[in-house]
Design an enzyme around this catalytic site. Structure first.
Site, PDB file in Angstrom:
ATOM      1  N   LEU A 130     -11.194  -7.436 -11.862  1.00  0.00           N
ATOM      2  CA  LEU A 130     -12.598  -7.063 -11.629  1.00  0.00           C
ATOM      3  C   LEU A 130     -13.481  -7.640 -12.732  1.00  0.00           C
ATOM      4  O   LEU A 130     -13.054  -7.751 -13.886  1.00  0.00           O
ATOM      5  CB  LEU A 130     -12.736  -5.540 -11.603  1.00  0.00           C
ATOM      6  CG  LEU A 130     -12.033  -4.830 -10.430  1.00  0.00           C
ATOM      7  CD1 LEU A 130     -11.975  -3.326 -10.679  1.00  0.00           C
ATOM      8  CD2 LEU A 130     -12.725  -5.126  -9.110  1.00  0.00           C
ATOM      9  N   ASN A 190      -5.730   2.494 -12.923  1.00  0.00           N
ATOM     10  CA  ASN A 190      -4.779   1.545 -12.344  1.00  0.00           C
ATOM     11  C   ASN A 190      -3.354   2.033 -12.603  1.00  0.00           C
ATOM     12  O   ASN A 190      -3.106   2.741 -13.572  1.00  0.00           O
ATOM     13  CB  ASN A 190      -4.968   0.174 -13.021  1.00  0.00           C
ATOM     14  CG  ASN A 190      -4.030  -0.884 -12.483  1.00  0.00           C
ATOM     15  OD1 ASN A 190      -3.798  -0.975 -11.269  1.00  0.00           O
ATOM     16  ND2 ASN A 190      -3.471  -1.698 -13.373  1.00  0.00           N
ATOM     17  N   GLY A 237       0.771  -1.239   0.000  1.00  0.00           N
ATOM     18  CA  GLY A 237       0.000   0.000   0.000  1.00  0.00           C
ATOM     19  C   GLY A 237       0.802   1.289   0.000  1.00  0.00           C
ATOM     20  O   GLY A 237       0.312   2.321   0.449  1.00  0.00           O
ATOM     21  N   HIS A 269       0.448   0.497 -13.313  1.00  0.00           N
ATOM     22  CA  HIS A 269       1.094  -0.757 -13.707  1.00  0.00           C
ATOM     23  C   HIS A 269       2.600  -0.517 -13.868  1.00  0.00           C
ATOM     24  O   HIS A 269       3.010   0.463 -14.495  1.00  0.00           O
ATOM     25  CB  HIS A 269       0.495  -1.256 -15.027  1.00  0.00           C
ATOM     26  CG  HIS A 269       1.050  -2.583 -15.437  1.00  0.00           C
ATOM     27  ND1 HIS A 269       0.662  -3.758 -14.834  1.00  0.00           N
ATOM     28  CD2 HIS A 269       1.980  -2.918 -16.356  1.00  0.00           C
ATOM     29  CE1 HIS A 269       1.338  -4.763 -15.381  1.00  0.00           C
ATOM     30  NE2 HIS A 269       2.142  -4.283 -16.302  1.00  0.00           N
ATOM     31  N   MET A 284      -4.589  -7.099  -6.773  1.00  0.00           N
ATOM     32  CA  MET A 284      -4.216  -8.279  -7.549  1.00  0.00           C
ATOM     33  C   MET A 284      -5.396  -9.115  -8.037  1.00  0.00           C
ATOM     34  O   MET A 284      -5.231 -10.277  -8.401  1.00  0.00           O
ATOM     35  CB  MET A 284      -3.269  -9.163  -6.724  1.00  0.00           C
ATOM     36  CG  MET A 284      -1.989  -8.471  -6.313  1.00  0.00           C
ATOM     37  SD  MET A 284      -1.065  -7.847  -7.715  1.00  0.00           S
ATOM     38  CE  MET A 284      -0.307  -9.354  -8.278  1.00  0.00           C
ATOM     39  N   ASP A 286      -4.833  -4.695 -18.228  1.00  0.00           N
ATOM     40  CA  ASP A 286      -3.799  -3.670 -18.473  1.00  0.00           C
ATOM     41  C   ASP A 286      -3.850  -3.074 -19.882  1.00  0.00           C
ATOM     42  O   ASP A 286      -2.810  -2.795 -20.494  1.00  0.00           O
ATOM     43  CB  ASP A 286      -2.387  -4.265 -18.220  1.00  0.00           C
ATOM     44  CG  ASP A 286      -2.221  -4.755 -16.783  1.00  0.00           C
ATOM     45  OD1 ASP A 286      -2.812  -4.143 -15.885  1.00  0.00           O
ATOM     46  OD2 ASP A 286      -1.504  -5.747 -16.573  1.00  0.00           O
TER      47      ASP A 286
HETATM   48  C1  GRF Z   1       3.101  -1.359  -7.710  1.00  0.00           C
HETATM   49  O1  GRF Z   1       4.328  -1.682  -8.292  1.00  0.00           O
HETATM   50  C2  GRF Z   1       2.042  -1.233  -8.776  1.00  0.00           C
HETATM   51  O2  GRF Z   1       2.532  -0.724  -9.963  1.00  0.00           O
HETATM   52  C3  GRF Z   1       1.621  -2.670  -8.961  1.00  0.00           C
HETATM   53  O3  GRF Z   1       1.646  -3.211  -7.654  1.00  0.00           O
HETATM   54  C4  GRF Z   1       2.582  -2.506  -6.841  1.00  0.00           C
HETATM   55  C5  GRF Z   1       1.880  -2.021  -5.626  1.00  0.00           C
HETATM   56  O4  GRF Z   1       2.730  -1.438  -4.683  1.00  0.00           O
HETATM   57  N1  GRF Z   1       0.360  -2.736  -9.638  1.00  0.00           N
HETATM   58  P1  GRF Z   1       2.152  -0.792  -3.339  1.00  0.00           P
HETATM   59  O5  GRF Z   1       1.295  -1.852  -2.659  1.00  0.00           O
HETATM   60  O6  GRF Z   1       1.357   0.412  -3.699  1.00  0.00           O
HETATM   61  O7  GRF Z   1       3.351  -0.456  -2.516  1.00  0.00           O
END
Ligand code: GRF
Length: 191
Positions: free
Chosen positions: A96, A110, A20, A112, A93, A148
């Protein structure tokens, strides 16, 4: 996306699964007077997600939901009740359902960790290094029914170093994420 001028901040939910850091960063931005969103709700599909501590610390309402079968319905109800107008996926993860995406069409974004359309899905850093890419980076994009693949809002790249490992690259890209996620939100919503 709605362009707001002189209106109230947009009520936003952040969906997470892990540590997070992006959630924490968006909370920090949302507290700035001129920043266009408030974070009103946090959703995690993992009950032990470390990122939930940021919700607790900042007294933001949160729910845990597996998103299995029809469990997303209870989240949809809360989102409507709280008048949430933007959903930010940040390390979420789960994929949806089409139904969920349609209900918030054009209002889910999102982040990525790759230069989309390259390296959709998982293990982006290892794949980029293994393919001898010169550059990698991160992308903020709208979410549609294909993984994505929604319209890109903002992207930032960096050079892959000769001695980069997937972990060192991930750490450097994380720093970029913390710059572009808030900037992408400002790009689509103006107060
Ligand atoms: C990030 O690298 C984001 O791009 C990917 O998951 C990771 C999440 O990191 N989708 P965090 O939980 O916000 O530290």
């Amino acid at each position: 996306m709605v362009k707001l001028i002189g209106a109230k901040k947009v009520k936003t939910a952040v969906f997470i699964s892990g540590k997070g850091s992006n959630l924490n960063n968006l909370i920090k931005f949302s507290k700035k007077k001129k920043y266009p969103i408030t974070i009103d709700f946090v959703v995690s599909n993992k009950k032990n997600a470390k990122g939930l501590n940021f919700a607790k610390k900042n007294k933001i309402d949160f729910k845990i939901c597996s998103f299995e079968k029809n469990s997303e319905n209870k989240i949809l109800k809360i989102l409507y009740k709280k008048k949430i107008k933007l959903i930010c996926l940040a390390g979420f993860m789960k994929i949806l359902t089409k139904k969920f995406i349609n209900k918030f069409n054009g209002k889910i974004i999102n982040i990525h960790p790759s230069l989309l359309p390259k390296y959709k899905g998982l293990n982006t850093h290892k794949r980029a290094i293994d393919n001898n890419e010169k550059y990698s980076g991160c992308t903020v994009h709208y979410v549609n029914a294909k993984l994505d693949s929604g319209k890109i809002i903002l992207q930032k790249k960096l050079k892959i170093k000769k001695n980069d490992t997937p972990t060192s690259l991930e750490n450097r890209i994380h720093k970029l994420e913390h710059l572009i996620y808030p900037a992408a939100i400002k790009r689509i919503i103006s107060l």
